[in-house]
Each structure stands twice: as structure tokens, then as C-alpha cells.
Design a protein around this motif. Structure first.
Motif, PDB file in Angstrom:
ATOM      1  N   ARG A 207      35.740  39.963  36.333  1.00 44.91           N
ATOM      2  CA  ARG A 207      36.417  40.952  37.175  1.00 44.91           C
ATOM      3  C   ARG A 207      37.766  41.365  36.587  1.00 44.91           C
ATOM      4  N   ALA A 208      38.435  40.419  35.930  1.00 51.23           N
ATOM      5  CA  ALA A 208      39.742  40.702  35.329  1.00 51.23           C
ATOM      6  C   ALA A 208      39.619  41.429  34.000  1.00 51.23           C
ATOM      7  N   GLY A 209      38.403  41.474  33.463  1.00 53.24           N
ATOM      8  CA  GLY A 209      38.194  42.136  32.177  1.00 53.24           C
ATOM      9  C   GLY A 209      38.675  41.303  31.004  1.00 53.24           C
ATOM     10  N   VAL A 210      38.614  39.969  31.157  1.00 53.43           N
ATOM     11  CA  VAL A 210      39.016  39.073  30.072  1.00 53.43           C
ATOM     12  C   VAL A 210      37.892  38.069  29.835  1.00 53.43           C
ATOM     13  N   GLY A 211      37.940  37.413  28.712  1.00 53.29           N
ATOM     14  CA  GLY A 211      36.957  36.390  28.397  1.00 53.29           C
ATOM     15  C   GLY A 211      37.297  35.067  29.073  1.00 53.29           C
ATOM     16  N   LYS A 212      36.294  34.181  29.082  1.00 56.41           N
ATOM     17  CA  LYS A 212      36.512  32.875  29.708  1.00 56.41           C
ATOM     18  C   LYS A 212      37.571  32.078  28.934  1.00 56.41           C
ATOM     19  N   GLY A 213      37.632  32.280  27.623  1.00 55.28           N
ATOM     20  CA  GLY A 213      38.663  31.609  26.827  1.00 55.28           C
ATOM     21  C   GLY A 213      40.061  32.043  27.247  1.00 55.28           C
ATOM     22  N   THR A 214      40.234  33.346  27.491  1.00 54.03           N
ATOM     23  CA  THR A 214      41.518  33.855  27.958  1.00 54.03           C
ATOM     24  C   THR A 214      41.848  33.273  29.327  1.00 54.03           C
ATOM     25  N   PHE A 215      40.825  33.149  30.166  1.00 55.80           N
ATOM     26  CA  PHE A 215      41.029  32.547  31.488  1.00 55.80           C
ATOM     27  C   PHE A 215      41.700  31.186  31.329  1.00 55.80           C
ATOM     28  N   TYR A 216      41.110  30.317  30.473  1.00 56.30           N
ATOM     29  CA  TYR A 216      41.638  28.953  30.352  1.00 56.30           C
ATOM     30  C   TYR A 216      42.908  28.860  29.504  1.00 56.30           C
ATOM     31  N   ARG A 217      43.221  29.908  28.736  1.00 52.36           N
ATOM     32  CA  ARG A 217      44.529  29.924  28.062  1.00 52.36           C
ATOM     33  C   ARG A 217      45.634  30.296  29.045  1.00 52.36           C
ATOM     34  N   ARG A 218      45.290  31.100  30.047  1.00 50.81           N
ATOM     35  CA  ARG A 218      46.288  31.573  31.006  1.00 50.81           C
ATOM     36  C   ARG A 218      46.466  30.631  32.198  1.00 50.81           C
ATOM     37  N   VAL A 219      45.384  29.948  32.611  1.00 51.57           N
ATOM     38  CA  VAL A 219      45.473  29.028  33.757  1.00 51.57           C
ATOM     39  C   VAL A 219      44.819  27.705  33.388  1.00 51.57           C
ATOM     40  N   PRO A 220      45.350  26.588  33.887  1.00 52.54           N
ATOM     41  CA  PRO A 220      44.807  25.288  33.517  1.00 52.54           C
ATOM     42  C   PRO A 220      43.409  25.017  34.087  1.00 52.54           C
ATOM     43  N   SER A 221      43.115  25.600  35.273  1.00 52.26           N
ATOM     44  CA  SER A 221      41.812  25.366  35.891  1.00 52.26           C
ATOM     45  C   SER A 221      41.592  26.385  36.994  1.00 52.26           C
ATOM     46  N   LEU A 222      40.351  26.479  37.443  1.00 60.15           N
ATOM     47  CA  LEU A 222      40.030  27.351  38.569  1.00 60.15           C
ATOM     48  C   LEU A 222      40.800  26.894  39.807  1.00 60.15           C
ATOM     49  N   ASP A 223      40.846  25.587  40.055  1.00 58.30           N
ATOM     50  CA  ASP A 223      41.576  25.077  41.212  1.00 58.30           C
ATOM     51  C   ASP A 223      43.063  25.426  41.160  1.00 58.30           C
ATOM     52  N   ALA A 224      43.655  25.345  39.976  1.00 59.12           N
ATOM     53  CA  ALA A 224      45.079  25.687  39.847  1.00 59.12           C
ATOM     54  C   ALA A 224      45.312  27.159  40.179  1.00 59.12           C
ATOM     55  N   LEU A 225      44.414  28.030  39.713  1.00 57.71           N
ATOM     56  CA  LEU A 225      44.537  29.455  40.004  1.00 57.71           C
ATOM     57  C   LEU A 225      44.381  29.702  41.504  1.00 57.71           C
ATOM     58  N   LEU A 226      43.352  29.104  42.100  1.00 60.56           N
ATOM     59  CA  LEU A 226      43.105  29.322  43.525  1.00 60.56           C
ATOM     60  C   LEU A 226      44.231  28.751  44.389  1.00 60.56           C
ATOM     61  N   THR A 227      44.781  27.617  43.991  1.00 60.86           N
ATOM     62  CA  THR A 227      45.904  27.041  44.734  1.00 60.86           C
ATOM     63  C   THR A 227      47.104  27.976  44.688  1.00 60.86           C
ATOM     64  N   ALA A 228      47.405  28.532  43.522  1.00 60.80           N
ATOM     65  CA  ALA A 228      48.527  29.469  43.394  1.00 60.80           C
ATOM     66  C   ALA A 228      48.287  30.719  44.238  1.00 60.80           C
ATOM     67  N   VAL A 229      47.047  31.195  44.253  1.00 59.06           N
ATOM     68  CA  VAL A 229      46.704  32.368  45.062  1.00 59.06           C
ATOM     69  C   VAL A 229      46.859  32.047  46.550  1.00 59.06           C
ATOM     70  N   LEU A 230      46.373  30.885  46.982  1.00 62.89           N
ATOM     71  CA  LEU A 230      46.496  30.495  48.381  1.00 62.89           C
ATOM     72  C   LEU A 230      47.965  30.408  48.798  1.00 62.89           C
ATOM     73  N   GLU A 231      48.796  29.818  47.946  1.00 61.08           N
ATOM     74  CA  GLU A 231      50.223  29.726  48.245  1.00 61.08           C
ATOM     75  C   GLU A 231      50.836  31.118  48.367  1.00 61.08           C
ATOM     76  N   GLU A 232      50.421  32.032  47.491  1.00 61.17           N
ATOM     77  CA  GLU A 232      50.931  33.407  47.542  1.00 61.17           C
ATOM     78  C   GLU A 232      50.535  34.084  48.853  1.00 61.17           C
TER      79      GLU A 232
END
Length: 197
Positions: A50-75
Motif C-alpha cells: 500500500r505504501a509503494g515500497v518493498g518489504k526490505g524498505t519496510f524493515y529498514r524503516r521500522v523494526p517490526s510490524l508491532d512497532a509500527l502499529l504501536t506507534a500508529v495507535l499512540e498517534e
């Protein structure tokens, strides 16, 4: 603090290049949209696509799916707190409460989807945000009751559940909800809470 800023603060690396930050911003936006549409089954692959990036870019930008979702929930929770603060600044307690209620119902669906995707295992910051939001809701209800605009026979906890029930289903008894159904349902709930009927 935005989800992007939270993720960057948790990362010990130096400030990323502009294109790396843009990728992170796209991942956050995609995560919010994906959780709203897919729910708990959301995957890192889905968000990356959906972001238009590869899975490798995903894990270079965020440590894990849970870390991303936690940051989103806090936001999302911080947005709810900001809506409550704006409502508390309103001179008219009922108007402030109704403005908060509309914002809260929209954000609640999103925050619950993220929380479900995390399996309810947020962070200490998530707990703090929820506590702050709860305190503000209690204060909003109290203000409206003290000035006589909200029924005094309703506990603030009842109001929390009433608002939570506004956007819970997209269908019932063979009927499909219209896109504005939550707004119509919210009006009914607010009419029931109002002391000025």
C-alpha cells in the motif's frame, strides 16, 4: 507526537535522509488505512504494498510490524486527546462535548482496529494515552452535567460505552449501513444524553 516522530525517536540511527522519512510517512499512512480496511489480519507485506515500497524498505524503516502499529495507535490516541483538549477549551460544555464525540467515534474505530491487530499488547505509552483520554472524557461529561446541558443521571462510564456503540456494525438484521450511518446514530445518542431535549 506523530507516529513517524515516535519511530524515529526509538531508532538510534542518525536522522534519516528526506526520501527515507517520506517512505516512513507512507508506511504510517498505509498502516492506518490497512488496519481500518483489513483489521487484525494486516501484514507487513500488505502495508509495504500500500505504501509503494518493498518489504526490505519496510524493515529498514521500522523494526517490526508491532512497532509500527504501536506507534500508529499512540498517534491515534494522541489525536483523541487533542480533540478532547479542544473540546475542554470550548466555552459551551455541550458544544465541546458534541465536537469531541464526533471526533472520538471516528478515531475509536481506527484505534480499536490497531489495538486488535496488536492483540491488545501495546506499550506503557499506550496505557498512558488511554488513561489521559479516559480522564478527559470524565471531565467533558462532568462539565456538561454541571452546566445542565447533559442528563445528570448518566455516569461518565455509560457515556463512554454509548459512544463506543455508535460505530460498531456495518450491517444488522439484513440491512447495510449507509456511509453516514455513524453520524445519524451519533445524533440519536447525543439526543438521548442531552438535558435540553
Amino acid at each position: 507526537m506523530t507516529a513517524v516522530d515516535r519511530l524515529l525517536a526509538r531508532d538510534a540511527a542518525p536522522t534519516p535522509r528526506a526520501d527515507a522519512r517520506r517512505n516512513l510517512e507512507r508506511l504510517v499512512t498505509a498502516a492506518r488505512a490497512a488496519v481500518a480496511e483489513v483489521g487484525v489480519a494486516v501484514t507487513a507485506q500488505e502495508i509495504a504494498q500500500r505504501a509503494g515500497v518493498g518489504k526490505g524498505t519496510f524493515y529498514r524503516r521500522v523494526p517490526s510490524l508491532d512497532a509500527l502499529l504501536t506507534a500508529v495507535l499512540e498517534e491515534v490516541l494522541d489525536e483523541g486527546i487533542a480533540a478532547a483538549d479542544r473540546a475542554l477549551a470550548q466555552p459551551d460544555p455541550w458544544q465541546g462535548f458534541t465536537e469531541f464525540a464526533a471526533a472520538y467515534v471516528g478515531l475509536r474505530a481506527e484505534s480499536c482496529g490497531v489495538n486488535d491487530a496488536l492483540g491488545g499488547a501495546g506499550s506503557g505509552e499506550v496505557d498512558r494515552c488511554i488513561s489521559d483520554l479516559r480522564d478527559r472524557l470524565r471531565e467533558l461529561v462532568g462539565r456538561a452535567q454541571r452546566n445542565g446541558s447533559m442528563r445528570g443521571d448518566t455516569a461518565w462510564e455509560d457515556v463512554a460505552f454509548a459512544l463506543a456503540g455508535v460505530g460498531t456494525a456495518d450491517h444488522t438484521v439484513g440491512l447495510r449501513a449507509a456511509p453516514d450511518q455513524w453520524q445519524r446514530t451519533l445524533r440519536i445518542v447525543l439526543d438521548g444524553l442531552s438535558a435540553r431535549r
